[in-house]
Design a protein around this motif. Structure first.
Motif, mmCIF file in Angstrom:
data_model
loop_
_atom_site.group_PDB
_atom_site.id
_atom_site.type_symbol
_atom_site.label_atom_id
_atom_site.label_comp_id
_atom_site.label_asym_id
_atom_site.label_seq_id
_atom_site.Cartn_x
_atom_site.Cartn_y
_atom_site.Cartn_z
ATOM 1 N N HIS A 25 -6.384 8.089 28.728
ATOM 2 C CA HIS A 25 -5.587 7.399 27.705
ATOM 3 C C HIS A 25 -4.239 8.089 27.523
ATOM 4 O O HIS A 25 -3.201 7.423 27.380
ATOM 5 C CB HIS A 25 -6.353 7.375 26.382
ATOM 6 N N ARG A 62 -1.827 7.101 30.168
ATOM 7 C CA ARG A 62 -1.286 5.757 29.936
ATOM 8 C C ARG A 62 -0.205 5.784 28.854
ATOM 9 O O ARG A 62 0.822 5.111 28.972
ATOM 10 C CB ARG A 62 -2.406 4.796 29.541
ATOM 11 N N GLN A 63 -0.456 6.549 27.795
ATOM 12 C CA GLN A 63 0.522 6.661 26.715
ATOM 13 C C GLN A 63 1.821 7.264 27.232
ATOM 14 O O GLN A 63 2.917 6.778 26.941
ATOM 15 C CB GLN A 63 -0.032 7.537 25.591
ATOM 16 N N ARG A 81 5.349 6.615 25.345
ATOM 17 C CA ARG A 81 4.994 6.835 23.947
ATOM 18 C C ARG A 81 4.665 8.292 23.640
ATOM 19 O O ARG A 81 4.734 8.725 22.489
ATOM 20 C CB ARG A 81 3.819 5.933 23.556
ATOM 21 N N THR A 107 2.113 11.841 23.724
ATOM 22 C CA THR A 107 0.850 12.115 23.042
ATOM 23 C C THR A 107 0.674 13.621 22.890
ATOM 24 O O THR A 107 1.282 14.406 23.610
ATOM 25 C CB THR A 107 -0.338 11.535 23.852
ATOM 26 N N SER A 158 -3.436 8.925 14.728
ATOM 27 C CA SER A 158 -3.129 7.836 15.650
ATOM 28 C C SER A 158 -2.510 6.683 14.859
ATOM 29 O O SER A 158 -2.495 6.684 13.622
ATOM 30 C CB SER A 158 -4.404 7.349 16.330
ATOM 31 N N LYS A 172 3.304 0.325 14.660
ATOM 32 C CA LYS A 172 3.979 0.332 15.959
ATOM 33 C C LYS A 172 5.419 -0.148 15.833
ATOM 34 O O LYS A 172 6.330 0.411 16.460
ATOM 35 C CB LYS A 172 3.216 -0.549 16.952
ATOM 36 N N SER A 174 9.922 10.097 22.262
ATOM 37 C CA SER A 174 8.469 10.177 22.199
ATOM 38 C C SER A 174 8.005 10.558 20.801
ATOM 39 O O SER A 174 8.772 11.090 19.990
ATOM 40 C CB SER A 174 7.928 11.201 23.202
ATOM 41 N N ARG A 175 6.726 10.296 20.537
ATOM 42 C CA ARG A 175 6.125 10.665 19.258
ATOM 43 C C ARG A 175 6.182 12.175 19.053
ATOM 44 O O ARG A 175 6.431 12.654 17.944
ATOM 45 C CB ARG A 175 4.656 10.196 19.234
#
Length: 219
Positions: A111, A114-115, A120, A122, A171, A187, A201-202
């Motif tokens: 996951h 993919r993020q 995005r 992580t 999350s 989002k 990015s986060r």
């Protein structure tokens, strides 16, 4: 397909991670390296979407590789055995898109890839508060003002709330539940917030939050 170059100096870890990732239908491991210098060669040759790097490697460590490809169109997911390794702080400063422990569950690592591939970013939720608080305490971070405006002027009250919860390691779904809104709403706020902060990015947004004291550090 998400194309990945994987680098780790331990043969068993390399083989295990490669097998884990190849089992995913949307992930392809296009290159495997046993040290940082070879990883850099493969990244520049194969142009993967994501470089999945161990922090501690011979010849070049993961941070040095991340810094070498900072201006290239490759995201970096950093893996380590040590939850508070000194290298972690260098990884954050190098602008990596994600950071996870090697013993994370297989689905968590997939996951995370993919993020990161989607831009995005992580970070392991169990480490977010510890790592970012330590970053703030070890480095006397100077506020980063964007276009002459600080956090109060730059962000709406709701965006500041979301940023604080993001820094707690939550999350999107957790943040939505906490604020009693839909996940899609969170989002949307994040999509508008990141460009405001000048980050991609986060993880970088959370560092920004500490720099600008949106999130207070604790003694």
């Amino acid at each position: 397909m998400i194309r990945v170059v994987l680098a780790d100096d331990q043969a068993l870890v390399r083989k295990g991670l490669a097998s884990l990732l190849e089992a995913e239908e949307d992930i392809e491991v296009v290159g495997i390296a046993e040290d940082g210098a070879r990883a850099l060669e493969l990244i520049r040759e194969l142009r993967p979407d994501v470089a999945c790097l161990d922090i501690r490697m011979p010849r070049m460590n993961g941070i040095e590789v991340a810094e070498a490809i900072r201006d290239e169109d490759v995201e970096v997911l950093m893996l380590t055995t040590f939850d508070l390794d000194e290298y972690v702080f260098g990884a954050l400063e190098a602008g990596v898109a994600g950071f996870l422990l090697k013993d994370s569950d297989p689905e968590v690592i997939a996951h995370a890839l993919r993020q990161v591939a989607a831009g995005r970013g992580t970070i392991d939720q169990s480490l977010t508060r510890r790592i970012l608080r330590e970053v703030a305490e070890r480095r006397r971070l100077q506020p980063v003002v964007v276009r002459g405006r600080g956090a109060e002027e730059l962000l709406t009250a709701r965006e500041r709330d979301i940023l604080r919860l993001l820094a707690e390691g939550m999350s999107n779904a957790d943040i939505a539940a906490q604020l009693h809104v839909e996940t899609s709403t969170v989002k949307s706020h994040l999509a508008r917030m990141l460009p405001k902060l000048g980050v991609t990015s986060r993880l970088q947004a959370v560092v920004w939050a500490y720099q600008n004291r949106v999130v207070a550090t604790r003694p």
